[in-house]
Motif scaffolding. Structure first.
Motif, PDB file in Angstrom:
ATOM      1  N   ARG A 142     -53.546  59.038  17.317  1.00  0.00           N
ATOM      2  CA  ARG A 142     -53.604  58.024  16.266  1.00  0.00           C
ATOM      3  C   ARG A 142     -52.889  58.555  15.019  1.00  0.00           C
ATOM      4  N   TYR A 143     -51.989  57.743  14.496  1.00  0.00           N
ATOM      5  CA  TYR A 143     -51.197  58.142  13.342  1.00  0.00           C
ATOM      6  C   TYR A 143     -51.472  57.167  12.201  1.00  0.00           C
ATOM      7  N   LEU A 144     -51.955  57.706  11.076  1.00  0.00           N
ATOM      8  CA  LEU A 144     -52.349  56.880   9.939  1.00  0.00           C
ATOM      9  C   LEU A 144     -51.467  57.166   8.730  1.00  0.00           C
ATOM     10  N   VAL A 145     -50.970  56.086   8.126  1.00  0.00           N
ATOM     11  CA  VAL A 145     -50.258  56.171   6.856  1.00  0.00           C
ATOM     12  C   VAL A 145     -50.949  55.213   5.887  1.00  0.00           C
ATOM     13  N   MET A 146     -51.305  55.711   4.693  1.00  0.00           N
ATOM     14  CA  MET A 146     -51.939  54.884   3.665  1.00  0.00           C
ATOM     15  C   MET A 146     -51.155  55.012   2.365  1.00  0.00           C
ATOM     16  N   ARG A 147     -50.987  53.869   1.681  1.00  0.00           N
ATOM     17  CA  ARG A 147     -50.280  53.831   0.416  1.00  0.00           C
ATOM     18  C   ARG A 147     -51.069  52.954  -0.563  1.00  0.00           C
ATOM     19  N   GLY A 148     -50.984  53.316  -1.837  1.00  0.00           N
ATOM     20  CA  GLY A 148     -51.674  52.551  -2.861  1.00  0.00           C
ATOM     21  C   GLY A 148     -52.744  53.391  -3.525  1.00  0.00           C
ATOM     22  N   GLY A 149     -53.941  52.816  -3.649  1.00  0.00           N
ATOM     23  CA  GLY A 149     -55.043  53.521  -4.279  1.00  0.00           C
ATOM     24  C   GLY A 149     -55.471  54.768  -3.539  1.00  0.00           C
ATOM     25  N   ARG A 150     -55.260  54.786  -2.234  1.00  0.00           N
ATOM     26  CA  ARG A 150     -55.534  55.969  -1.418  1.00  0.00           C
ATOM     27  C   ARG A 150     -54.264  56.364  -0.678  1.00  0.00           C
ATOM     28  N   GLN A 151     -54.104  57.663  -0.449  1.00  0.00           N
ATOM     29  CA  GLN A 151     -52.915  58.178   0.213  1.00  0.00           C
ATOM     30  C   GLN A 151     -53.307  58.949   1.469  1.00  0.00           C
ATOM     31  N   ALA A 152     -52.529  58.761   2.531  1.00  0.00           N
ATOM     32  CA  ALA A 152     -52.756  59.533   3.760  1.00  0.00           C
ATOM     33  C   ALA A 152     -51.493  59.513   4.602  1.00  0.00           C
ATOM     34  N   ASN A 153     -51.272  60.602   5.294  1.00  0.00           N
ATOM     35  CA  ASN A 153     -50.201  60.712   6.290  1.00  0.00           C
ATOM     36  C   ASN A 153     -50.713  61.727   7.302  1.00  0.00           C
ATOM     37  N   ALA A 154     -51.401  61.231   8.339  1.00  0.00           N
ATOM     38  CA  ALA A 154     -52.169  62.146   9.181  1.00  0.00           C
ATOM     39  C   ALA A 154     -52.136  61.715  10.638  1.00  0.00           C
ATOM     40  N   LEU A 155     -52.245  62.716  11.511  1.00  0.00           N
ATOM     41  CA  LEU A 155     -52.287  62.507  12.956  1.00  0.00           C
ATOM     42  C   LEU A 155     -53.595  63.073  13.498  1.00  0.00           C
ATOM     43  N   THR A 156     -54.299  62.284  14.308  1.00  0.00           N
ATOM     44  CA  THR A 156     -55.529  62.756  14.923  1.00  0.00           C
ATOM     45  C   THR A 156     -55.578  62.260  16.371  1.00  0.00           C
ATOM     46  N   MET A 157     -56.688  62.504  17.059  1.00  0.00           N
ATOM     47  CA  MET A 157     -56.789  62.080  18.458  1.00  0.00           C
ATOM     48  C   MET A 157     -58.229  61.754  18.822  1.00  0.00           C
ATOM     49  N   ASP A 158     -58.367  60.913  19.852  1.00  0.00           N
ATOM     50  CA  ASP A 158     -59.664  60.542  20.424  1.00  0.00           C
ATOM     51  C   ASP A 158     -59.672  60.908  21.902  1.00  0.00           C
ATOM     52  N   ALA A 159     -60.849  60.976  22.491  1.00  0.00           N
ATOM     53  CA  ALA A 159     -60.987  61.209  23.931  1.00  0.00           C
ATOM     54  C   ALA A 159     -62.225  60.479  24.424  1.00  0.00           C
ATOM     55  N   GLY A 160     -62.198  60.082  25.706  1.00  0.00           N
ATOM     56  CA  GLY A 160     -63.337  59.351  26.233  1.00  0.00           C
ATOM     57  C   GLY A 160     -63.453  59.439  27.737  1.00  0.00           C
ATOM     58  N   VAL A 161     -64.634  59.091  28.214  1.00  0.00           N
ATOM     59  CA  VAL A 161     -64.943  59.031  29.642  1.00  0.00           C
ATOM     60  C   VAL A 161     -65.647  57.699  29.898  1.00  0.00           C
TER      61      VAL A 161
END
Length: 288
Positions: A142-161
Motif C-alpha cells: 500500500r502506497y500513501l501520498v497525502m497533501r494539504g494539512g497533513r503530509q505523507a509519502n509512505a509505503l507499507t504492507m498487509d498480510a492475511g489468511v
C-alpha cells in the motif's frame, strides 16, 4: 438553600466532566483510512473482510482476493455531509486467469476542514494464492501520498489468511500496516472476521484490534446481514461498536444485482464523534 446550591453545583460539574470526556473520545487519525469500503460494506456495518466478493477486497484481507473466482471491476463514491469527508475508489480484481489472484485499487480521499483539509491518494496491490481448495494466503503493498494539512509519502504492507472449511463458512485473520512508517494514519492493527452464507442470506462479523494507538488495546466490533429478495434485490443492515469513541454506528443498504454486475447504495450513520452521515454508491461489473 445551601443543600440546593451544593446539588446544583455538583450537577454542573458532572455535566462539564461528561462533556469534556465526550470531546476527548474522538476517533484518532489512525481511523481515517481504515473504514474505506464499498456501498455494500457500509450497508453491512463494515463487516466485509471475510466475504471476498468485492473488487476492492484486497484492501481488507488480501487473501480474500482468491476466494471468489472471476473478473471484477468496481467504482465507488462516498460523501459524509456532516464531516465534509469524501472518498472515491476504482478497483479491479482477477482471480480467474491463473491460480494466483490479483487485485489493484486506487482511492482518493479528502479529509478535514479549513486549514486542516487534506487530500490523500492510497494505492493498493494485493496478491493471493490458494494453498488448497479451503485455505488462501495473501499479501498487499500500500502506497500513501497525502497533501494539504497533513503530509505523507509512505509505503507499507498487509498480510492475511482466509479459511473456507465449507462453502457456507469463511474465517479470516489479517494484519495491517506491518511496515512502521512513523505516520499516525498507518499505525498497525489486526482483524479477525467471519462470514456465513446460507442460500440468499449472508451473515458477517469483524473484530478489529489496535494495540498501538494511544498505547492501549482498542477493539472495534462490526456485524451485518444481507438478504437477497427475488434473486436480484439485496437488502442490508449492520452495526458497529467503535472502541475509540465508545459509540454506536449503524448501516443500511440496498442494491440491484445481475449475473454481470450491479449497483449498491449504502448509508452509514454515526451516533457519536462528529455524528457523521455518509452515503455511498457502488457500480460493479463481474464475469465468472
Amino acid at each position: 438553600m445551601s443543600h440546593r446550591a451544593t446539588l446544583l453545583l455538583a450537577l454542573c460539574l458532572s455535566s462539564s466532566a461528561l462533556a469534556q470526556e465526550a470531546d476527548a473520545l474522538q476517533a484518532p487519525v489512525a481511523e481515517d483510512l481504515r473504514d474505506l469500503s464499498s456501498a455494500r460494506a457500509y450497508g453491512m456495518g463494515g463487516a466485509w473482510r471475510a466475504l471476498g466478493s468485492d473488487a476492492a477486497t484486497g484492501t481488507g484481507n488480501p487473501a480474500s482476493v482468491a476466494a471468489v473466482r472471476g473478473y471484477r471491476v468496481e467504482a465507488t463514491g462516498g460523501w459524509d455531509w456532516v464531516g465534509k469527508d469524501a472518498a472515491a475508489t476504482v478497483a479491479v480484481a482477477d482471480s480467474a486467469t491463473s491460480p494466483l489472484g490479483a487485485g489493484i485499487s486506487y482511492q482518493l480521499i479528502t479529509l478535514g476542514k479549513g486549514a486542516a483539509r487534506t487530500t490523500a491518494h492510497l494505492n493498493t496491490l494485493a496478491l493471493a494464492a490458494p494453498l488448497s481448495e479451503n485455505l488462501m494466503i495473501g499479501v498487499s503493498g500500500r502506497y500513501l501520498v497525502m497533501r494539504g494539512g497533513r503530509q505523507a509519502n509512505a509505503l507499507t504492507m498487509d498480510a492475511g489468511v482466509l479459511l473456507r472449511p465449507t462453502p457456507l463458512l469463511a474465517l479470516g485473520v489479517s494484519a495491517h500496516n506491518l511496515i512502521d512508517t512513523k505516520h499516525a494514519e498507518l499505525t498497525r492493527y489486526y482483524s479477525a472476521h467471519a462470514g456465513v452464507l446460507v442460500g440468499q442470506l449472508t451473515i458477517a462479523a469483524d473484530v478489529r484490534g489496535d494495540f498501538a494507538t494511544d498505547a492501549r488495546r482498542t477493539l472495534t466490533y462490526s456485524g451485518g446481514l444481507e438478504y437477497v429478495l427475488g434473486q436480484n434485490i439485496p437488502v442490508r443492515v449492520g452495526y458497529t461498536w467503535d472502541g475509540f469513541t465508545r459509540t454506536s454506528q449503524a448501516g443500511v443498504g440496498i442494491g440491484v444485482v445481475t449475473s454481470g454486475g450491479g449497483i449498491d447504495l449504502g448509508y452509514h450513520h454515526d451516533f457519536g464523534g462528529e455524528g457523521g452521515r455518509l452515503l455511498s454508491l457502488t457500480f460493479k461489473v463481474q464475469v465468472r
